[in-house]
Design a protein around this motif. Structure first.
Motif, PDB file in Angstrom:
ATOM      1  N   ARG A 230      95.911  97.285  69.931  1.00 48.15           N
ATOM      2  CA  ARG A 230      96.961  97.766  70.822  1.00 48.15           C
ATOM      3  C   ARG A 230      96.704  99.211  71.270  1.00 48.15           C
ATOM      4  N   GLU A 231      96.276 100.053  70.334  1.00 50.81           N
ATOM      5  CA  GLU A 231      95.979 101.450  70.664  1.00 50.81           C
ATOM      6  C   GLU A 231      94.766 101.558  71.573  1.00 50.81           C
ATOM      7  N   ASN A 232      93.790 100.680  71.350  1.00 44.65           N
ATOM      8  CA  ASN A 232      92.602 100.663  72.213  1.00 44.65           C
ATOM      9  C   ASN A 232      92.975 100.257  73.638  1.00 44.65           C
ATOM     10  N   ASP A 233      93.861  99.259  73.738  1.00 44.42           N
ATOM     11  CA  ASP A 233      94.318  98.846  75.069  1.00 44.42           C
ATOM     12  C   ASP A 233      95.066  99.981  75.766  1.00 44.42           C
ATOM     13  N   THR A 234      95.925 100.679  75.011  1.00 46.37           N
ATOM     14  CA  THR A 234      96.669 101.799  75.591  1.00 46.37           C
ATOM     15  C   THR A 234      95.728 102.902  76.055  1.00 46.37           C
ATOM     16  N   PHE A 235      94.698 103.184  75.239  1.00 49.95           N
ATOM     17  CA  PHE A 235      93.733 104.222  75.585  1.00 49.95           C
ATOM     18  C   PHE A 235      93.015 103.889  76.885  1.00 49.95           C
ATOM     19  N   PHE A 236      92.506 102.677  77.000  1.00 49.99           N
ATOM     20  CA  PHE A 236      91.735 102.330  78.196  1.00 49.99           C
ATOM     21  C   PHE A 236      92.647 102.129  79.420  1.00 49.99           C
ATOM     22  N   LYS A 237      93.884 101.739  79.186  1.00 49.91           N
ATOM     23  CA  LYS A 237      94.818 101.666  80.314  1.00 49.91           C
ATOM     24  C   LYS A 237      95.049 103.058  80.881  1.00 49.91           C
ATOM     25  N   PHE A 263      82.898 106.497  74.781  1.00 50.20           N
ATOM     26  CA  PHE A 263      83.319 106.431  76.180  1.00 50.20           C
ATOM     27  C   PHE A 263      83.130 107.775  76.865  1.00 50.20           C
ATOM     28  N   SER A 264      83.324 108.845  76.103  1.00 49.96           N
ATOM     29  CA  SER A 264      83.107 110.181  76.658  1.00 49.96           C
ATOM     30  C   SER A 264      81.657 110.358  77.077  1.00 49.96           C
ATOM     31  N   LEU A 265      80.739 109.808  76.267  1.00 51.84           N
ATOM     32  CA  LEU A 265      79.310 109.893  76.604  1.00 51.84           C
ATOM     33  C   LEU A 265      79.022 109.106  77.880  1.00 51.84           C
ATOM     34  N   ILE A 266      79.667 107.955  78.010  1.00 47.56           N
ATOM     35  CA  ILE A 266      79.476 107.150  79.226  1.00 47.56           C
ATOM     36  C   ILE A 266      79.945 107.922  80.450  1.00 47.56           C
ATOM     37  N   ASN A 307      82.228  89.651  76.787  1.00 51.31           N
ATOM     38  CA  ASN A 307      83.462  88.882  76.602  1.00 51.31           C
ATOM     39  C   ASN A 307      84.483  89.559  75.710  1.00 51.31           C
ATOM     40  N   ASN A 308      84.035  90.398  74.783  1.00 53.42           N
ATOM     41  CA  ASN A 308      84.944  90.954  73.785  1.00 53.42           C
ATOM     42  C   ASN A 308      85.788  92.123  74.312  1.00 53.42           C
ATOM     43  N   LEU A 309      85.555  92.566  75.533  1.00 55.03           N
ATOM     44  CA  LEU A 309      86.268  93.735  76.053  1.00 55.03           C
ATOM     45  C   LEU A 309      87.724  93.413  76.361  1.00 55.03           C
ATOM     46  N   SER A 310      88.558  94.410  76.150  1.00 50.62           N
ATOM     47  CA  SER A 310      89.942  94.280  76.611  1.00 50.62           C
ATOM     48  C   SER A 310      89.961  94.398  78.129  1.00 50.62           C
ATOM     49  N   LYS A 311      91.056  93.935  78.751  1.00 49.18           N
ATOM     50  CA  LYS A 311      91.087  93.886  80.214  1.00 49.18           C
ATOM     51  C   LYS A 311      91.004  95.277  80.835  1.00 49.18           C
ATOM     52  N   TYR A 312      91.593  96.287  80.193  1.00 50.57           N
ATOM     53  CA  TYR A 312      91.551  97.626  80.776  1.00 50.57           C
ATOM     54  C   TYR A 312      90.224  98.334  80.510  1.00 50.57           C
ATOM     55  N   GLU A 313      89.579  98.024  79.395  1.00 53.21           N
ATOM     56  CA  GLU A 313      88.249  98.587  79.183  1.00 53.21           C
ATOM     57  C   GLU A 313      87.270  97.987  80.186  1.00 53.21           C
ATOM     58  N   GLU A 314      87.383  96.701  80.400  1.00 50.18           N
ATOM     59  CA  GLU A 314      86.556  96.035  81.411  1.00 50.18           C
ATOM     60  C   GLU A 314      86.814  96.643  82.786  1.00 50.18           C
ATOM     61  N   ALA A 315      88.088  96.935  83.076  1.00 54.09           N
ATOM     62  CA  ALA A 315      88.446  97.535  84.366  1.00 54.09           C
ATOM     63  C   ALA A 315      87.842  98.921  84.515  1.00 54.09           C
ATOM     64  N   CYS A 316      87.812  99.681  83.437  1.00 56.88           N
ATOM     65  CA  CYS A 316      87.219 101.022  83.500  1.00 56.88           C
ATOM     66  C   CYS A 316      85.734 100.945  83.854  1.00 56.88           C
ATOM     67  N   TYR A 317      85.007 100.065  83.153  1.00 57.40           N
ATOM     68  CA  TYR A 317      83.581  99.920  83.441  1.00 57.40           C
ATOM     69  C   TYR A 317      83.372  99.386  84.854  1.00 57.40           C
TER      70      TYR A 317
END
Length: 799
Positions: A230-237, A263-266, A307-317
């Motif tokens: 949940r926290e990971n989803d909030t972070f990437f959102k 992610f900061s490195l990316i 496949n394992n990415l959350s929807k907002y992390e996928e959206a960021c990439y």
């Protein structure tokens, strides 16, 4: 703009269709004239009056200082005020639709300022010089230099880049969209804290394999603790919306605060990297060139497909690499959807430009350009217009509805450089409304979309100032201004009207519209003074406007003053009479004394030829003819000896000044007679006889002199003398008859004296000096009067 223009046509017509008009309260001659004369009263709560005032104030300042201010400053002032209204309506908890309209209007003016300023700068610059300023490309050219060169070479790409920056900035104005308002204060400072604590508490032998940040990419995310997921989803959102908003610094700060170093490195590739060897002449540092950026982007595209990415992390990439599919579902607004599509076009074309520049310089393309072994995000749309149309046909009903908002369609036309087509549809819809309205509507309702006409008109003014009649013909542009002037009349903002009239491009149209307004609306003196002050401030053709107004009004009311039939003296004053009075008032207040005198002559002739005595009296009571003539003579005499009189001043024939003074005496006598008749019942006998003698003597003098010399002056034009003769034939018998009746009606109070006076009056009829019998004979009144005289004589002899 294809579909977008079609949508706008529907929206505009639907909006204007809510405005039903009822013209039954207007005089027939006005209802058949210009549109702004056909509008009834309006509920003043439809739109805040201050909005009209502030926008007009901006235009007035621009017009008064014309030539000293740029059009871009005008647009900036519109944007500034829209933003102020946005904050005000938001703080006052106004209806959400009102707040949304102000958000979009603020964004719209910001867009217009951004696009037109960019175009203005490019027009001033020489394209050849721009090309010369391009940096030379080599194998180690940094990304920033390569990007700048690509933008200089491709104007469409440069436009997209400009729009992307504008869209990112526009998210800050959206005060009602809560999707991007994410609370990150509760995010932990350690990545996967709860999962790591659970693993360590279970004393797993291979626990070290689960402690790095990317372990869930290698394994199922099911192993994550629910709180961590949940926290990971909030972070990437939060990161996704920061990416859309272009908040790079906040993005890095969020990564640092939450220990998301991976992610900061990316994200480091977002920062412009200046190659130290090329840019700083530092041979000790290792250069990193363009090929690494391409490799980074394509690697992110591969990463977004895990496949394992959350929807907002996928959206960021997906957003970072320019892929639409992986991030568009997380876009909750028209603006964010559009930004994602433009980002796709921009990054695709930018990579194409980089590759085209770099390939010839590569000695070993297989090793140096390994990025090309990786797939690239597909290009989903080709142009801005394609992107707008794709959003307009979105399966998401919310996005589809947002795309149909008139202001978003207007913004779309600006972005796709298709303003001409959109304005054409708008004007056609407006014209259709006016034509339909002529058929008659039984109510008048302005909805919350009433702001649209205001935005369109002010945008049209900006377009006309920049492009002239290239986008909108002067005729259509003038019609649009006329429609807005109608709105101002509804709100009774008369003092704002000259400002908008001043932006009419053709003087002929300007004079027609303003003169028509003046001739069909009655203004109080204070309002006339305001109008005249503004006309002079805005440097409008005052003399032409007022003269055309007078001409129009006299011409349009001519059918109401027909005197080729039996005329009865009237004690009524009609509205059309008072409208004609206004022509004199306008000329006088404007200091146009010559025109004032001429209009008075025409006015009094028209009124008196139709028997409108009371209208003449009312006009002369409100206006001191003697003072006007005295002021005129002073001006003319002060200019004696000058070969050419100043502009607007001309010599009035002396006989017309004499004519006006005789009208003044005529009105005074009729007024005295009326007052005597009203007060006679309460007078004592002696006072009554005295007043009868005074009144009759005064009228007798008027009978002798009224237009007598002027009608016999051979140096006066025949047409003028004909009018004088007609007036004498109409009023001499009437005055004679009224005086005779006055004398004999009070004979019981002093029979000998009044009868004697009546006989003397009859002797005047036969006098060769004044030839009154000729007037009676021409008016066919001689026989009727002689009969009356015979009856009175016989009665007095009998009794």
């Amino acid at each position: 703009m294809g579909k977008q223009v079609y949508y706008f046509d529907q929206i505009i017509f639907s909006t204007f269709n809510n405005m039903s008009l009822n013209y039954s309260d207007f005089p027939e001659d006005l209802a058949t004239s210009y549109p702004f004369e056909k509008i009834p009263r309006l509920d003043p709560q439809v739109e805040d009056a201050n909005v009209h005032i502030h926008f007009a104030k901006v235009l007035k300042d621009f017009r008064v200082n014309f030539g000293h201010r740029l059009v871009n400053e005008l647009i900036k002032d519109f944007r500034k005020y829209s933003a102020q209204e946005l904050l005000s309506s938001y703080e006052q908890n106004a209806d959400q639709s009102i707040v949304e309209n102000w958000i979009l209007e603020s964004q719209f003016w910001d867009l217009v300022e951004t696009v037109f300023q960019d175009r203005f700068v490019k027009d001033l610059s020489n394209r050849d010089k721009e090309v010369l300023r391009m940096k030379k490309i080599n194998k180690f050219t940094s990304r920033s230099i390569m990007s700048d060169n690509a933008l200089m070479q491709n104007s469409e790409l440069s436009r997209i880049y400009l729009l992307m920056n504008w869209l990112s900035k526009s998210f800050k104005l959206d005060l009602i969209n809560n999707d991007n308002k994410i609370d990150v204060s509760s995010l932990p400072a350690t990545k996967w804290l709860n999962t790591k604590m659970r693993i360590q508490s279970n004393n797993l032998k291979d626990a070290h394999g689960y402690l790095d940040d990317d372990f869930y990419l290698r394994n199922s995310s099911d192993d994550l603790h629910d709180d961590d997921r949940r926290e990971n989803d909030t972070f990437f959102k939060a990161c996704f919306y920061l990416l859309l908003s272009g908040e790079t610094e906040q993005l890095f700060q969020l990564c640092e605060n939450t220990n998301n170093w991976g992610f900061s490195l990316i994200l480091t590739a977002l920062q412009d990297y200046i190659d130290p060897r090329v840019e700083l002449d530092d041979n000790a540092a290792k250069p990193v060139g363009v090929k690494n950026t391409i490799l980074w982007r394509r690697s992110l595209y591969r990463l977004s497909q895990v496949n394992n990415l959350s929807k907002y992390e996928e959206a960021c990439y997906g957003f970072l690499c320019g892929d639409v599919e992986s991030c568009q579902q997380q876009a909750r607004s028209w603006e964010s959807k559009l930004l994602i599509y433009l980002n796709n076009i921009f990054l695709y074309e930018l990579e194409q430009a980089m590759v085209a520049s770099e390939y010839p310089l590569s000695s070993n393309s297989t090793s140096d350009w390994c990025a090309f072994r990786l797939p690239r995000p597909p290009k989903v749309v080709e142009t801005i217009t394609d992107a707008l149309n794709m959003i307009a046909s979105s399966s998401d009903q919310t996005i589809k509805d947002q795309s149909q908002h008139p202001l978003r369609v207007l913004m779309g036309s600006v972005m796709s450089d298709n303003v001409e087509t959109l304005m054409r549809n708008c004007l056609d819809s407006l014209q259709s409304l006016l034509l339909r309205s002529a058929g008659g509507f039984d109510s008048f309702e302005l909805t919350s979309d009433a702001y649209l006409l205001r935005v369109l008109v002010h945008f049209a003014i900006v377009l006309e100032l920049i492009f002239g009649d290239q986008l909108i013909s002067n005729t259509e542009y003038t019609e649009l201004l006329r429609s807005y002037i109608s709105r101002l009349i509804l709100y009774k903002h008369y003092d704002l009207i000259p400002i908008y009239i001043s932006f009419i491009p053709k003087d002929e149209d300007l004079v027609d519209i303003y003169s028509h307004l003046i001739s069909h609306y009655q203004f109080e003196k204070s309002e006339r003074v305001k109008q005249l002050k503004l006309i002079r401030q805005l440097n409008l053709p005052l003399e032409s406007i007022l003269r055309k107004s007078a001409t129009t009004l006299f011409k349009s009311t001519k059918h109401m003053y027909i005197y080729d039939q039996e005329i009865c003296l009237s004690s009524e004053v009609a509205d059309c009479d008072r409208k004609l009075f206004s022509t004199v008032y306008w000329f006088h207040d404007a200091g146009m004394l010559c025109d004032c005198i001429e209009s008075m002559v025409s006015l009094f002739r028209r009124l008196l030829l139709c028997g409108k005595v009371q209208a003449t009296i009312e006009m002369l009571e409100s206006f001191n003819v003697s003072d006007v003539i005295r002021e005129y003579k002073y001006k003319v005499e002060s200019l004696e000896g000058i070969d050419e009189l100043p502009h607007g001043l001309f010599v009035i024939p002396a006989f017309k000044l004499d004519e006006l003074m005789q009208y003044q005496i005529f009105a005074e006598n009729f007024k005295s007679l009326n007052e005597f008749q009203r007060n006679s019942l309460c007078m004592k006998s002696e006072a009554l006889i005295e007043n009868v003698l005074i009144t009759s003597s005064s009228i007798e003098q008027l009978i002798k002199s009224f237009l007598f010399d002027l009608s016999n002056d051979q140096f006066i034009a025949l047409e003028d003398r004909r009018i004088y003769c007609e007036l004498r034939q109409l009023y001499i018998p009437a005055l004679f008859d009224m005086t005779f009746n006055l004398l004999i009606s009070f004979e019981k109070h002093s029979s000998d004296l009044l009868i004697k006076k009546a006989m003397e009056l009859v002797h005047l009829l036969s006098s060769n000096e004044f030839r009154l019998y000729e007037v009676f004979r021409a008016a066919k009144k001689l026989k009727s009067f002689l009969k009356k005289f015979a009856t009175v004589s016989s009665e007095n002899y009998i009794f």
